[in-house]
Design a protein around this motif. Structure first.
Motif, PDB file in Angstrom:
ATOM      1  N   PHE A  57       0.948  -1.208   0.097  1.00  0.00           N
ATOM      2  CA  PHE A  57      -0.043   0.085   0.035  1.00  0.00           C
ATOM      3  C   PHE A  57       0.710   1.070   0.063  1.00  0.00           C
ATOM      4  CE2 PHE A  57       0.706  -1.095   4.361  1.00  0.00           C
ATOM      5  CZ  PHE A  57       0.903   0.206   4.851  1.00  0.00           C
ATOM      6  N   THR A  58       0.279   2.374  -0.067  1.00  0.00           N
ATOM      7  CA  THR A  58       1.027   3.729  -0.213  1.00  0.00           C
ATOM      8  C   THR A  58       0.129   4.594   0.715  1.00  0.00           C
ATOM      9  OG1 THR A  58       1.474   3.466  -2.622  1.00  0.00           O
ATOM     10  CG2 THR A  58       1.559   5.683  -1.582  1.00  0.00           C
ATOM     11  N   CYS A  59       1.127   5.204   1.367  1.00  0.00           N
ATOM     12  CA  CYS A  59       0.406   6.117   2.389  1.00  0.00           C
ATOM     13  C   CYS A  59       1.040   7.596   2.515  1.00  0.00           C
ATOM     14  CB  CYS A  59       0.321   5.590   3.862  1.00  0.00           C
ATOM     15  SG  CYS A  59      -0.252   6.620   5.206  1.00  0.00           S
ATOM     16  N   ASN A  60       0.584   8.610   2.450  1.00  0.00           N
ATOM     17  CA  ASN A  60       1.405   9.761   2.087  1.00  0.00           C
ATOM     18  C   ASN A  60       2.397   9.805   1.047  1.00  0.00           C
ATOM     19  OD1 ASN A  60      -0.409  11.437   3.695  1.00  0.00           O
ATOM     20  ND2 ASN A  60       0.895  11.080   5.497  1.00  0.00           N
ATOM     21  N   GLY A  61       2.294   9.211  -0.021  1.00  0.00           N
ATOM     22  CA  GLY A  61       3.097   8.859  -0.993  1.00  0.00           C
ATOM     23  C   GLY A  61       4.546   8.235  -0.737  1.00  0.00           C
ATOM     24  N   LYS A  62       4.491   7.323   0.372  1.00  0.00           N
ATOM     25  CA  LYS A  62       5.645   6.591   0.803  1.00  0.00           C
ATOM     26  C   LYS A  62       5.002   5.121   0.486  1.00  0.00           C
ATOM     27  CE  LYS A  62       8.731   4.740   4.228  1.00  0.00           C
ATOM     28  NZ  LYS A  62       9.110   4.946   5.496  1.00  0.00           N
ATOM     29  N   ARG A  63       5.749   4.210  -0.155  1.00  0.00           N
ATOM     30  CA  ARG A  63       5.176   2.852  -0.428  1.00  0.00           C
ATOM     31  C   ARG A  63       5.753   1.821   0.714  1.00  0.00           C
ATOM     32  NH1 ARG A  63       7.468   2.317  -6.364  1.00  0.00           N
ATOM     33  NH2 ARG A  63       7.996   4.316  -6.655  1.00  0.00           N
ATOM     34  N   TYR A  64       4.642   1.160   1.018  1.00  0.00           N
ATOM     35  CA  TYR A  64       5.051   0.078   1.940  1.00  0.00           C
ATOM     36  C   TYR A  64       5.089  -1.620   1.309  1.00  0.00           C
ATOM     37  CZ  TYR A  64       4.859   3.643   5.522  1.00  0.00           C
ATOM     38  OH  TYR A  64       5.149   4.571   6.022  1.00  0.00           O
ATOM     39  N   ALA A  65       5.742  -2.283   1.642  1.00  0.00           N
ATOM     40  CA  ALA A  65       5.825  -3.740   1.059  1.00  0.00           C
ATOM     41  C   ALA A  65       4.648  -4.534   1.500  1.00  0.00           C
ATOM     42  CB  ALA A  65       7.166  -4.523   1.106  1.00  0.00           C
ATOM     43  N   HIS A  66       4.313  -5.449   0.949  1.00  0.00           N
ATOM     44  CA  HIS A  66       3.333  -6.526   1.495  1.00  0.00           C
ATOM     45  C   HIS A  66       4.065  -7.357   2.625  1.00  0.00           C
ATOM     46  CE1 HIS A  66       4.251 -10.359  -0.497  1.00  0.00           C
ATOM     47  NE2 HIS A  66       5.336  -9.734  -0.968  1.00  0.00           N
ATOM     48  N   ARG A  67       3.161  -7.778   3.295  1.00  0.00           N
ATOM     49  CA  ARG A  67       3.913  -8.582   4.564  1.00  0.00           C
ATOM     50  C   ARG A  67       3.048 -10.091   4.487  1.00  0.00           C
ATOM     51  NH1 ARG A  67       7.620  -5.685   5.234  1.00  0.00           N
ATOM     52  NH2 ARG A  67       7.342  -3.688   6.306  1.00  0.00           N
ATOM     53  N   VAL A  68       4.182 -11.054   4.582  1.00  0.00           N
ATOM     54  CA  VAL A  68       3.595 -12.301   4.600  1.00  0.00           C
ATOM     55  C   VAL A  68       3.797 -13.245   6.082  1.00  0.00           C
ATOM     56  CG1 VAL A  68       4.044 -12.501   2.050  1.00  0.00           C
ATOM     57  CG2 VAL A  68       5.821 -13.073   3.731  1.00  0.00           C
ATOM     58  N   TYR A  69       3.132 -14.233   5.978  1.00  0.00           N
ATOM     59  CA  TYR A  69       3.428 -15.104   7.023  1.00  0.00           C
ATOM     60  C   TYR A  69       3.654 -16.568   6.641  1.00  0.00           C
ATOM     61  CZ  TYR A  69       2.235 -18.323  10.969  1.00  0.00           C
ATOM     62  OH  TYR A  69       2.187 -19.444  12.053  1.00  0.00           O
ATOM     63  N   THR A  70       4.526 -17.200   6.936  1.00  0.00           N
ATOM     64  CA  THR A  70       4.929 -18.475   6.587  1.00  0.00           C
ATOM     65  C   THR A  70       5.009 -19.525   7.548  1.00  0.00           C
ATOM     66  OG1 THR A  70       6.487 -17.410   4.881  1.00  0.00           O
ATOM     67  CG2 THR A  70       6.995 -19.450   5.101  1.00  0.00           C
ATOM     68  N   PRO A  71       4.120 -20.397   7.788  1.00  0.00           N
ATOM     69  CA  PRO A  71       3.751 -21.437   8.817  1.00  0.00           C
ATOM     70  C   PRO A  71       4.845 -22.531   8.192  1.00  0.00           C
ATOM     71  CG  PRO A  71       1.861 -21.377   7.549  1.00  0.00           C
ATOM     72  CD  PRO A  71       2.900 -20.083   7.122  1.00  0.00           C
ATOM     73  N   ASP A  72       5.112 -23.167   9.156  1.00  0.00           N
ATOM     74  CA  ASP A  72       6.239 -24.100   8.856  1.00  0.00           C
ATOM     75  C   ASP A  72       5.423 -25.410   8.071  1.00  0.00           C
ATOM     76  OD1 ASP A  72       8.269 -23.339  10.021  1.00  0.00           O
ATOM     77  OD2 ASP A  72       7.838 -24.087  12.141  1.00  0.00           O
ATOM     78  N   PHE A  73       4.247 -25.858   8.191  1.00  0.00           N
ATOM     79  CA  PHE A  73       3.375 -26.842   7.639  1.00  0.00           C
ATOM     80  C   PHE A  73       1.872 -26.487   7.337  1.00  0.00           C
ATOM     81  CE2 PHE A  73       6.969 -28.811   9.942  1.00  0.00           C
ATOM     82  CZ  PHE A  73       7.506 -29.412   8.949  1.00  0.00           C
ATOM     83  N   VAL A  74       1.341 -26.892   6.217  1.00  0.00           N
ATOM     84  CA  VAL A  74       0.030 -26.602   5.930  1.00  0.00           C
ATOM     85  C   VAL A  74      -0.487 -27.689   5.512  1.00  0.00           C
ATOM     86  CG1 VAL A  74      -1.618 -25.378   4.634  1.00  0.00           C
ATOM     87  CG2 VAL A  74       0.349 -24.066   5.329  1.00  0.00           C
ATOM     88  N   ILE A  75      -1.424 -28.331   6.230  1.00  0.00           N
ATOM     89  CA  ILE A  75      -2.051 -29.926   6.144  1.00  0.00           C
ATOM     90  C   ILE A  75      -3.364 -29.670   5.325  1.00  0.00           C
ATOM     91  CG2 ILE A  75      -2.727 -32.031   7.209  1.00  0.00           C
ATOM     92  CD1 ILE A  75      -0.532 -30.960   9.444  1.00  0.00           C
ATOM     93  N   TYR A  76      -3.526 -30.560   4.474  1.00  0.00           N
ATOM     94  CA  TYR A  76      -4.600 -30.294   3.597  1.00  0.00           C
ATOM     95  C   TYR A  76      -5.570 -31.735   3.732  1.00  0.00           C
ATOM     96  CZ  TYR A  76      -2.730 -26.412   1.277  1.00  0.00           C
ATOM     97  OH  TYR A  76      -2.228 -25.295   0.831  1.00  0.00           O
ATOM     98  N   GLU A  77      -6.879 -31.629   3.534  1.00  0.00           N
ATOM     99  CA  GLU A  77      -7.714 -32.831   3.267  1.00  0.00           C
ATOM    100  C   GLU A  77      -8.665 -32.429   2.175  1.00  0.00           C
ATOM    101  OE1 GLU A  77      -9.744 -34.853   6.563  1.00  0.00           O
ATOM    102  OE2 GLU A  77      -7.896 -34.926   7.661  1.00  0.00           O
ATOM    103  N   ASP A  78      -8.843 -33.257   1.210  1.00  0.00           N
ATOM    104  CA  ASP A  78      -9.346 -32.906   0.072  1.00  0.00           C
ATOM    105  C   ASP A  78      -9.419 -31.654  -0.593  1.00  0.00           C
ATOM    106  OD1 ASP A  78     -10.699 -35.505   0.610  1.00  0.00           O
ATOM    107  OD2 ASP A  78     -12.119 -34.643   1.782  1.00  0.00           O
ATOM    108  N   TYR A  79      -8.101 -31.176  -0.616  1.00  0.00           N
ATOM    109  CA  TYR A  79      -7.666 -29.984  -1.247  1.00  0.00           C
ATOM    110  C   TYR A  79      -8.254 -28.598  -0.573  1.00  0.00           C
ATOM    111  CZ  TYR A  79      -6.878 -32.956  -5.052  1.00  0.00           C
ATOM    112  OH  TYR A  79      -6.749 -34.131  -5.903  1.00  0.00           O
ATOM    113  N   LYS A  80      -8.560 -28.647   0.809  1.00  0.00           N
ATOM    114  CA  LYS A  80      -8.877 -27.790   1.868  1.00  0.00           C
ATOM    115  C   LYS A  80      -7.858 -27.681   3.005  1.00  0.00           C
ATOM    116  CE  LYS A  80     -13.700 -27.337   0.665  1.00  0.00           C
ATOM    117  NZ  LYS A  80     -15.107 -27.549   1.223  1.00  0.00           N
ATOM    118  N   ILE A  81      -7.655 -26.609   3.462  1.00  0.00           N
ATOM    119  CA  ILE A  81      -6.750 -26.571   4.594  1.00  0.00           C
ATOM    120  C   ILE A  81      -7.260 -27.084   5.715  1.00  0.00           C
ATOM    121  CG2 ILE A  81      -5.311 -24.968   6.090  1.00  0.00           C
ATOM    122  CD1 ILE A  81      -4.864 -23.098   3.388  1.00  0.00           C
ATOM    123  N   THR A  82      -6.699 -28.031   6.492  1.00  0.00           N
ATOM    124  CA  THR A  82      -7.412 -28.347   7.791  1.00  0.00           C
ATOM    125  C   THR A  82      -6.539 -27.935   9.084  1.00  0.00           C
ATOM    126  OG1 THR A  82      -6.206 -30.348   7.497  1.00  0.00           O
ATOM    127  CG2 THR A  82      -8.436 -30.340   6.540  1.00  0.00           C
TER     128      THR A  82
END
Length: 130
Positions: A57-82
């Protein structure tokens, strides 16, 4: 320890990188053990999958990078995150910054984060909600 080949280098929390049984490089021995556990149970999972929690996003002309969260493991069942799992080596690695990212993830994706702590005495993981 059989099956784990430590490699050079350590994190600021003194976690030594290790390889899982299939050769995947993990950030710590505890992560490698959890990875092997998921392989053994034939779970459908992704390792270190990234999720955007704040878009750029941009605020008062200054650009800010996106932020991410990286969990160690994402477990799925039937193609849905469980289940979303973050492996922690102790209280030192559960920083205020990590808690904030987890809370932002839970709010945006409506999915609880499970903290898995390895108990070296029993050789088991103790899981609790973040």
């Amino acid at each position: 320890m059989r099956g784990y080949k430590p490699i050079r280098g350590a994190s600021k929390y003194h976690a030594r990188q290790a390889f899982a049984s299939d050769g995947t490089k993990c950030a710590s021995r505890a992560e490698a053990r959890y990875y092997d556990h998921l392989l053994f149970t034939h779970a459908d999972f992704n390792y270190q999958q990234r999720f955007e929690i704040v878009p750029k996003f941009t605020c008062n002309g200054k650009r800010y990078a996106h932020r991410v969260y990286t969990p160690d493991f994402v477990i799925y069942e039937d193609y849905k995150i469980t289940k979303v799992v973050d492996v922690k080596g102790g209280n030192a690695t559960m920083t205020a910054d990590a808690r904030l990212r987890m809370m932002m993830f839970m709010q945006k994706y409506d999915m609880p984060v499970t903290i898995a702590e390895y108990d070296s005495r029993s050789g088991l993981f103790v899981e609790k909600q973040a």
